[in-house]
Motif scaffolding. Structure first.
Motif, PDB file in Angstrom:
ATOM      1  N   THR A   1       0.802  -1.140  -0.240  1.00 26.38           N
ATOM      2  CA  THR A   1      -0.034  -0.128   0.003  1.00 26.38           C
ATOM      3  C   THR A   1       0.812   1.228   0.073  1.00 26.38           C
ATOM      4  OG1 THR A   1      -0.164  -0.004   2.338  1.00 26.38           O
ATOM      5  CG2 THR A   1      -1.981  -1.112   1.242  1.00 26.38           C
ATOM      6  N   TYR A   2       0.275   2.540  -0.436  1.00 25.45           N
ATOM      7  CA  TYR A   2       1.080   3.713  -0.224  1.00 25.45           C
ATOM      8  C   TYR A   2       0.284   4.726   0.858  1.00 25.45           C
ATOM      9  CZ  TYR A   2       3.027   1.585  -4.410  1.00 25.45           C
ATOM     10  OH  TYR A   2       3.898   0.760  -5.111  1.00 25.45           O
ATOM     11  N   ALA A   3       0.916   5.007   1.663  1.00 25.68           N
ATOM     12  CA  ALA A   3       0.376   5.680   2.695  1.00 25.68           C
ATOM     13  C   ALA A   3       0.531   7.292   2.857  1.00 25.68           C
ATOM     14  CB  ALA A   3       1.142   5.262   3.919  1.00 25.68           C
ATOM     15  N   VAL A   4      -0.567   7.889   3.231  1.00 24.43           N
ATOM     16  CA  VAL A   4      -0.776   9.275   3.432  1.00 24.43           C
ATOM     17  C   VAL A   4      -0.669   9.584   4.985  1.00 24.43           C
ATOM     18  CG1 VAL A   4      -1.785  11.571   2.671  1.00 24.43           C
ATOM     19  CG2 VAL A   4      -1.606   9.544   1.059  1.00 24.43           C
ATOM     20  N   LYS A   5       0.162  10.563   5.383  1.00 21.70           N
ATOM     21  CA  LYS A   5       0.006  11.182   6.956  1.00 21.70           C
ATOM     22  C   LYS A   5      -0.907  12.388   6.800  1.00 21.70           C
ATOM     23  CE  LYS A   5       2.808  12.056  11.076  1.00 21.70           C
ATOM     24  NZ  LYS A   5       4.377  12.369  11.395  1.00 21.70           N
ATOM     25  N   VAL A   6      -1.833  12.263   7.442  1.00 21.11           N
ATOM     26  CA  VAL A   6      -2.982  13.524   7.829  1.00 21.11           C
ATOM     27  C   VAL A   6      -2.721  13.852   9.216  1.00 21.11           C
ATOM     28  CG1 VAL A   6      -5.131  14.322   7.139  1.00 21.11           C
ATOM     29  CG2 VAL A   6      -4.504  12.355   5.912  1.00 21.11           C
ATOM     30  N   THR A   7      -2.425  15.458   9.363  1.00 24.79           N
ATOM     31  CA  THR A   7      -2.182  15.950  10.543  1.00 24.79           C
ATOM     32  C   THR A   7      -3.249  17.222  10.400  1.00 24.79           C
ATOM     33  OG1 THR A   7      -0.191  17.347   9.411  1.00 24.79           O
ATOM     34  CG2 THR A   7       0.054  15.308  10.803  1.00 24.79           C
ATOM     35  N   ALA A   8      -3.346  17.898  11.567  1.00 23.17           N
ATOM     36  CA  ALA A   8      -4.080  19.086  11.761  1.00 23.17           C
ATOM     37  C   ALA A   8      -3.277  20.340  11.552  1.00 23.17           C
ATOM     38  CB  ALA A   8      -4.896  19.138  13.172  1.00 23.17           C
ATOM     39  N   LYS A   9      -3.910  21.574  10.926  1.00 25.18           N
ATOM     40  CA  LYS A   9      -3.070  22.486  11.068  1.00 25.18           C
ATOM     41  C   LYS A   9      -2.976  23.101  11.898  1.00 25.18           C
ATOM     42  CE  LYS A   9      -3.983  23.118   5.820  1.00 25.18           C
ATOM     43  NZ  LYS A   9      -4.685  23.785   4.939  1.00 25.18           N
ATOM     44  N   GLU A  10      -4.230  23.436  12.910  1.00 30.35           N
ATOM     45  CA  GLU A  10      -4.322  24.033  14.343  1.00 30.35           C
ATOM     46  C   GLU A  10      -4.008  22.859  15.622  1.00 30.35           C
ATOM     47  OE1 GLU A  10      -4.618  27.258  14.324  1.00 30.35           O
ATOM     48  OE2 GLU A  10      -4.860  27.482  12.111  1.00 30.35           O
ATOM     49  N   GLU A  11      -3.455  23.395  16.396  1.00 29.44           N
ATOM     50  CA  GLU A  11      -3.276  22.722  17.646  1.00 29.44           C
ATOM     51  C   GLU A  11      -4.420  22.032  18.240  1.00 29.44           C
ATOM     52  OE1 GLU A  11      -0.641  24.014  20.733  1.00 29.44           O
ATOM     53  OE2 GLU A  11       0.871  24.539  19.045  1.00 29.44           O
ATOM     54  N   GLY A  12      -5.545  22.904  18.221  1.00 31.53           N
ATOM     55  CA  GLY A  12      -6.775  22.568  18.966  1.00 31.53           C
ATOM     56  C   GLY A  12      -7.575  21.453  18.189  1.00 31.53           C
ATOM     57  N   ASP A  13      -7.224  21.144  16.986  1.00 28.25           N
ATOM     58  CA  ASP A  13      -7.901  19.916  16.218  1.00 28.25           C
ATOM     59  C   ASP A  13      -6.813  18.719  16.096  1.00 28.25           C
ATOM     60  OD1 ASP A  13      -9.957  21.392  15.258  1.00 28.25           O
ATOM     61  OD2 ASP A  13      -8.855  22.189  13.741  1.00 28.25           O
ATOM     62  N   ILE A  14      -5.620  18.740  16.869  1.00 26.55           N
ATOM     63  CA  ILE A  14      -4.749  17.616  17.071  1.00 26.55           C
ATOM     64  C   ILE A  14      -5.579  16.229  17.192  1.00 26.55           C
ATOM     65  CG2 ILE A  14      -2.787  16.466  17.929  1.00 26.55           C
ATOM     66  CD1 ILE A  14      -1.669  19.397  18.274  1.00 26.55           C
ATOM     67  N   ARG A  15      -6.486  16.184  18.054  1.00 22.40           N
ATOM     68  CA  ARG A  15      -6.936  15.080  18.416  1.00 22.40           C
ATOM     69  C   ARG A  15      -8.487  14.715  17.788  1.00 22.40           C
ATOM     70  NH1 ARG A  15      -3.074  12.262  20.579  1.00 22.40           N
ATOM     71  NH2 ARG A  15      -1.786  13.479  21.675  1.00 22.40           N
ATOM     72  N   GLN A  16      -8.638  15.512  16.685  1.00 28.56           N
ATOM     73  CA  GLN A  16      -9.859  15.543  15.780  1.00 28.56           C
ATOM     74  C   GLN A  16      -9.679  15.154  14.398  1.00 28.56           C
ATOM     75  OE1 GLN A  16     -13.073  15.621  17.253  1.00 28.56           O
ATOM     76  NE2 GLN A  16     -11.873  15.792  19.309  1.00 28.56           N
ATOM     77  N   VAL A  17      -8.278  14.649  14.194  1.00 31.02           N
ATOM     78  CA  VAL A  17      -8.122  14.487  12.731  1.00 31.02           C
ATOM     79  C   VAL A  17      -8.896  13.680  12.069  1.00 31.02           C
ATOM     80  CG1 VAL A  17      -6.049  13.863  11.310  1.00 31.02           C
ATOM     81  CG2 VAL A  17      -5.579  15.125  13.080  1.00 31.02           C
ATOM     82  N   GLN A  18      -8.984  12.191  12.583  1.00 34.00           N
ATOM     83  CA  GLN A  18      -9.796  11.353  11.899  1.00 34.00           C
ATOM     84  C   GLN A  18     -11.064  11.865  11.799  1.00 34.00           C
ATOM     85  OE1 GLN A  18     -11.229   6.930  12.748  1.00 34.00           O
ATOM     86  NE2 GLN A  18      -9.148   6.994  12.518  1.00 34.00           N
ATOM     87  N   LYS A  19     -11.957  12.342  12.657  1.00 37.37           N
ATOM     88  CA  LYS A  19     -13.230  13.089  12.558  1.00 37.37           C
ATOM     89  C   LYS A  19     -13.323  14.143  11.328  1.00 37.37           C
ATOM     90  CE  LYS A  19     -17.008  15.009  15.127  1.00 37.37           C
ATOM     91  NZ  LYS A  19     -17.545  15.643  16.472  1.00 37.37           N
ATOM     92  N   LEU A  20     -12.483  14.826  11.317  1.00 40.69           N
ATOM     93  CA  LEU A  20     -12.411  15.969  10.279  1.00 40.69           C
ATOM     94  C   LEU A  20     -11.989  15.229   9.039  1.00 40.69           C
ATOM     95  CD1 LEU A  20     -10.062  18.652  12.224  1.00 40.69           C
ATOM     96  CD2 LEU A  20     -12.396  18.896  11.430  1.00 40.69           C
ATOM     97  N   LEU A  21     -11.061  14.174   8.780  1.00 46.23           N
ATOM     98  CA  LEU A  21     -10.961  13.812   7.824  1.00 46.23           C
ATOM     99  C   LEU A  21     -12.081  13.092   7.053  1.00 46.23           C
ATOM    100  CD1 LEU A  21      -8.767  12.596   5.683  1.00 46.23           C
ATOM    101  CD2 LEU A  21      -8.580  10.875   7.224  1.00 46.23           C
ATOM    102  N   LYS A  22     -12.739  12.436   7.716  1.00 48.84           N
ATOM    103  CA  LYS A  22     -14.283  11.929   7.384  1.00 48.84           C
ATOM    104  C   LYS A  22     -15.403  12.759   6.915  1.00 48.84           C
ATOM    105  CE  LYS A  22     -13.247   7.378   9.634  1.00 48.84           C
ATOM    106  NZ  LYS A  22     -13.453   6.148  10.553  1.00 48.84           N
TER     107      LYS A  22
END
Length: 402
Positions: free
Chosen positions: A148-169
């Motif tokens: 597989t080929y992986a993409v690392k998704v991160t949050a632009k703002e510190e306040g969204d660090i723990r919400q990355v998967q929710k924001l992604l979906k």
């Protein structure tokens, strides 16, 4: 009786309403609903996402009428259903790709007048190839992982660090982006690793993520594969070996685009053996995915011998704590751990226990979220499920090409 009959009538009334709704949908818009999607898997993904939205809307994050545990379980189940549907879509697309590939192979054989018995166009691998059974979902899920080929998704703002998967979906729809997802996992930093089935899918996903105002995406670079040449004449030194391979293997040099390409794409990484009394050594080469294909195609001609190459995956295990990724000389464990029974105070060869208990799997089960793996084997056993899982993760991080 009257009360029971009332309950029955209410049940029948509900069933009637559902049937009526389905009938109206069939007459009014089911066909048009299908027509707006390019494939059945896109329709499947869309419907599951819609159902998930309905469930999540009717089970809010806060509600006094529903217990916290039940509410949390329902919401997690809805999200899992959506995730499983995405995986199903990926498997369906992968199977379709394999069928098309097999059809191309059959067409090529037919053009050369060498068609396998029973092979028919349009049937691919699912039918027509003698001795190859049909592959269902269970078989696809059970076989070894594909690259597989992986993409690392991160949050632009510190306040969204723990919400990355929710924001992604909520920000990216894989179906609309025509991206085939193999897996999604969180890592400790709060980022999300999304594994795609092809490099093109990874590129499209990164582009879709970058379009979001709250997320950023980066494709993870993969390591070059390694191959091992066993029992090489020890007199062939590093520089000399490379010259001999280039001189006696014209097809390999041609596949690399010439001598300069060969020098860039094939490099000796290290040797196993090589003591003064050794007549033979094993040589590990680091190569590109294209060079690997050419090397594995046939024998590698040397001076007075020719050898086959095979893939090499290095997995270092400590024989003090039996963990992975370091040697016993650098181990931080204070006491010797037994690789057979998992207890401290004695070595593997001194163990008198009759029943094995793999310390590696015992540790893994303590943090494992899914079903526990078996521990009735020693920590060096080739069939150790934890070792196999780590090895598969290493393979996933290597660029074997499309």
């Amino acid at each position: 009786m009257a009360e029971g009959g009332g309950r029955q009538r209410r049940r029948d009334s509900n069933i009637s309403l559902i049937s009526e709704g389905e009938s109206q949908n069939t007459q009014g818009g089911l066909h048009s609903d299908r027509e707006q999607y390019d494939s059945p898997e896109e329709l499947l993904n869309s419907r599951v996402r819609e159902l998930s939205k309905v469930i999540l809307q009717h089970i809010p994050a806060r509600a006094d009428s529903i217990k916290v545990e039940a509410r949390k379980a329902c919401r997690e189940a809805a999200e899992k259903v959506r995730d499983y549907a995405m995986e199903m879509v990926g498997i369906i697309r992968m199977l379709k790709h394999e069928v098309k590939q097999k059809d191309r192979e059959i067409a090529e054989l037919r053009s050369k007048g060498n068609v396998p018995v029973g092979a028919q166009a349009g049937q691919g691998e699912l039918k027509g190839i003698v001795g190859v059974p049909n592959r269902g979902y269970a078989a696809a899920a059970a076989r070894p992982k594909q690259a597989t080929y992986a993409v690392k998704v991160t949050a632009k703002e510190e306040g969204d660090i723990r919400q990355v998967q929710k924001l992604l979906k909520t920000s990216v729809d894989p179906t609309k982006a025509k991206v085939s997802i193999a897996a999604v996992r969180n890592i400790k930093s709060g980022a999300v690793i999304v594994e795609c089935n092809t490099k093109q899918d990874a590129e499209k996903l990164r582009t879709a993520v970058e379009a979001s105002s709250k997320l950023r995406g980066r494709e993870l670079e993969k390591a070059n594969p390694r191959v091992i040449l066993g029992r090489i004449d020890a007199d062939l030194t590093k520089d000399r070996l490379m010259r001999v391979i280039a001189r006696n293997n014209g097809d390999l040099v041609e596949a690399c685009g010439g001598l300069e390409g060969f020098d860039r794409q094939v490099k000796e990484k290290f040797r196993i053996g090589g003591k003064d009394q050794d007549k033979y050594v094993s040589v590990v080469l680091e190569v590109t995915s294209e060079a690997r294909k050419a090397i594995l195609r046939g024998r590698i001609n040397l001076e007075w011998q020719s050898v086959y190459a095979r893939d090499f995956v290095s997995l270092q295990q400590c024989y003090k704590c039996y963990g992975y990724g370091h040697k016993s000389a650098g181990c931080k464990e204070r006491h010797q751990v037994c690789g057979k029974c998992g207890e401290t105070g004695h070595e593997f060869k001194q163990c008198k226990k009759q029943v094995a208990s793999c310390i590696v799997c015992v540790r893994a089960n303590e943090t494992r979220k899914g079903p526990a793996c078996r521990i009735d084997h020693d920590a060096k056993a080739p069939q150790c499920p934890t070792m196999q899982r780590i090895k598969q993760n290493i393979i996933q991080s290597i660029d074997y090409g499309q």
